[in-house]
Design a protein around this motif. Structure first.
Motif, short mmCIF file in Angstrom:
data_model
loop_
_atom_site.label_atom_id
_atom_site.label_comp_id
_atom_site.label_asym_id
_atom_site.label_seq_id
_atom_site.Cartn_x
_atom_site.Cartn_y
_atom_site.Cartn_z
N PRO A 81 -2.11 57.87 54.61
CA PRO A 81 -3.32 57.26 54.04
C PRO A 81 -3.56 57.66 52.59
O PRO A 81 -4.13 56.90 51.82
CB PRO A 81 -4.44 57.74 54.96
CG PRO A 81 -3.90 58.92 55.66
CD PRO A 81 -2.42 58.78 55.70
N LEU A 82 -3.13 58.87 52.20
CA LEU A 82 -3.31 59.30 50.81
C LEU A 82 -2.47 58.44 49.87
O LEU A 82 -2.92 58.05 48.79
CB LEU A 82 -2.93 60.77 50.65
CG LEU A 82 -3.84 61.77 51.38
CD1 LEU A 82 -3.28 63.17 51.24
CD2 LEU A 82 -5.25 61.69 50.83
N PHE A 83 -1.25 58.14 50.30
CA PHE A 83 -0.37 57.29 49.48
C PHE A 83 -0.97 55.90 49.36
O PHE A 83 -0.98 55.31 48.27
CB PHE A 83 1.03 57.22 50.10
CG PHE A 83 1.99 56.42 49.28
CD1 PHE A 83 2.65 56.99 48.22
CD2 PHE A 83 2.22 55.09 49.58
CE1 PHE A 83 3.53 56.25 47.46
CE2 PHE A 83 3.09 54.35 48.83
CZ PHE A 83 3.75 54.92 47.76
N MET A 84 -1.48 55.35 50.47
CA MET A 84 -2.07 54.01 50.44
C MET A 84 -3.31 53.99 49.55
O MET A 84 -3.53 53.03 48.80
CB MET A 84 -2.42 53.56 51.86
CG MET A 84 -1.20 53.32 52.73
SD MET A 84 -0.08 52.08 52.07
CE MET A 84 -1.03 50.62 52.33
N ALA A 85 -4.14 55.04 49.61
CA ALA A 85 -5.34 55.10 48.78
C ALA A 85 -4.97 55.17 47.30
O ALA A 85 -5.60 54.51 46.46
CB ALA A 85 -6.18 56.31 49.18
N ARG A 86 -3.93 55.96 46.98
CA ARG A 86 -3.48 56.07 45.59
C ARG A 86 -2.95 54.73 45.10
O ARG A 86 -3.24 54.31 43.97
CB ARG A 86 -2.39 57.14 45.50
CG ARG A 86 -2.05 57.50 44.08
CD ARG A 86 -1.03 58.64 43.96
NE ARG A 86 -1.04 59.58 45.03
CZ ARG A 86 0.03 59.84 45.81
NH1 ARG A 86 1.16 59.21 45.62
NH2 ARG A 86 -0.05 60.73 46.78
N GLU B 85 -4.50 52.48 42.04
CA GLU B 85 -3.70 52.01 40.91
C GLU B 85 -3.86 50.50 40.74
O GLU B 85 -3.97 49.99 39.62
CB GLU B 85 -2.23 52.35 41.12
CG GLU B 85 -1.90 53.81 40.94
CD GLU B 85 -0.46 54.13 41.28
OE1 GLU B 85 0.32 53.19 41.51
OE2 GLU B 85 -0.13 55.32 41.32
N ARG B 86 -3.88 49.79 41.85
CA ARG B 86 -4.03 48.34 41.80
C ARG B 86 -5.39 47.96 41.21
O ARG B 86 -5.50 47.08 40.35
CB ARG B 86 -3.88 47.75 43.20
CG ARG B 86 -3.88 46.23 43.22
CD ARG B 86 -3.86 45.71 44.63
NE ARG B 86 -5.13 45.88 45.31
CZ ARG B 86 -6.18 45.06 45.18
NH1 ARG B 86 -6.11 44.02 44.40
NH2 ARG B 86 -7.29 45.29 45.84
N LEU B 87 -6.44 48.65 41.66
CA LEU B 87 -7.78 48.35 41.16
C LEU B 87 -7.92 48.69 39.68
O LEU B 87 -8.57 47.95 38.92
CB LEU B 87 -8.83 49.09 41.99
CG LEU B 87 -8.99 48.60 43.43
CD1 LEU B 87 -9.96 49.49 44.19
CD2 LEU B 87 -9.45 47.16 43.47
N SER B 88 -7.32 49.81 39.25
CA SER B 88 -7.41 50.18 37.83
C SER B 88 -6.66 49.18 36.96
O SER B 88 -7.13 48.81 35.87
CB SER B 88 -6.90 51.59 37.61
OG SER B 88 -5.53 51.66 37.88
N LYS B 89 -5.51 48.70 37.44
CA LYS B 89 -4.77 47.70 36.69
C LYS B 89 -5.55 46.40 36.61
O LYS B 89 -5.61 45.74 35.56
CB LYS B 89 -3.42 47.45 37.37
CG LYS B 89 -2.54 46.47 36.64
CD LYS B 89 -1.22 46.28 37.34
CE LYS B 89 -0.41 45.22 36.62
NZ LYS B 89 0.83 44.90 37.31
N LEU B 90 -6.20 46.02 37.69
CA LEU B 90 -7.00 44.80 37.72
C LEU B 90 -8.19 44.91 36.76
O LEU B 90 -8.52 43.96 36.04
CB LEU B 90 -7.50 44.55 39.15
CG LEU B 90 -8.20 43.25 39.42
CD1 LEU B 90 -7.27 42.07 39.16
CD2 LEU B 90 -8.69 43.20 40.86
N GLU B 91 -8.81 46.08 36.73
CA GLU B 91 -9.94 46.29 35.81
C GLU B 91 -9.49 46.20 34.36
O GLU B 91 -10.16 45.58 33.52
CB GLU B 91 -10.55 47.67 36.08
CG GLU B 91 -11.77 47.96 35.24
CD GLU B 91 -12.26 49.37 35.47
OE1 GLU B 91 -13.08 49.82 34.63
OE2 GLU B 91 -11.85 50.02 36.44
#
Length: 102
Positions: A64-69, A73-79
């Motif tokens: 779950p830690l890997f999935m959260a990371r 990353e996906r959300l920061s790239k989208l932002e």
């Protein structure tokens, strides 16, 4: 004449008996008519377990830690894309909706 035909009948009977006994002893399938049979394919071992053992275990699915990371990353790239004006459009405001309104 009758002696040779009797001999032929006996030899064929003996040969069929021998071939049946051989098939029973060695576990073969007897196919005297020569029709096509799937037994050759079904006799082979199944290889699904070997194939699944060949590929390594995927840690991405369990951690779950890997999935959260990855999601972070996906959300920061989208932002970052949205700040540059390159993000996805809001629903109903894409190219297709712009074509319809014309």
């Amino acid at each position: 004449m009758s002696g040779s035909s009797l001999k032929n009948v006996l030899t064929t009977a003996v040969m069929t008996g021998v071939s049946e006994a051989r098939a029973r002893i060695f576990g073969h399938v007897l196919n005297p008519t020569g029709q096509r049979s799937p037994h050759k394919i079904l006799r082979k071992k199944l290889i699904g377990d070997k194939v699944s053992e060949w590929y390594p275990h995927d840690i991405k699915k369990d951690d779950p830690l890997f999935m959260a990371r990855q999601e972070q990353e996906r959300l920061s790239k989208l932002e970052m894309l949205k700040r540059r004006g390159k993000g996805p459009p809001k629903k109903g405001q894409g190219k297709r909706a712009a074509k319809r309104s014309k």
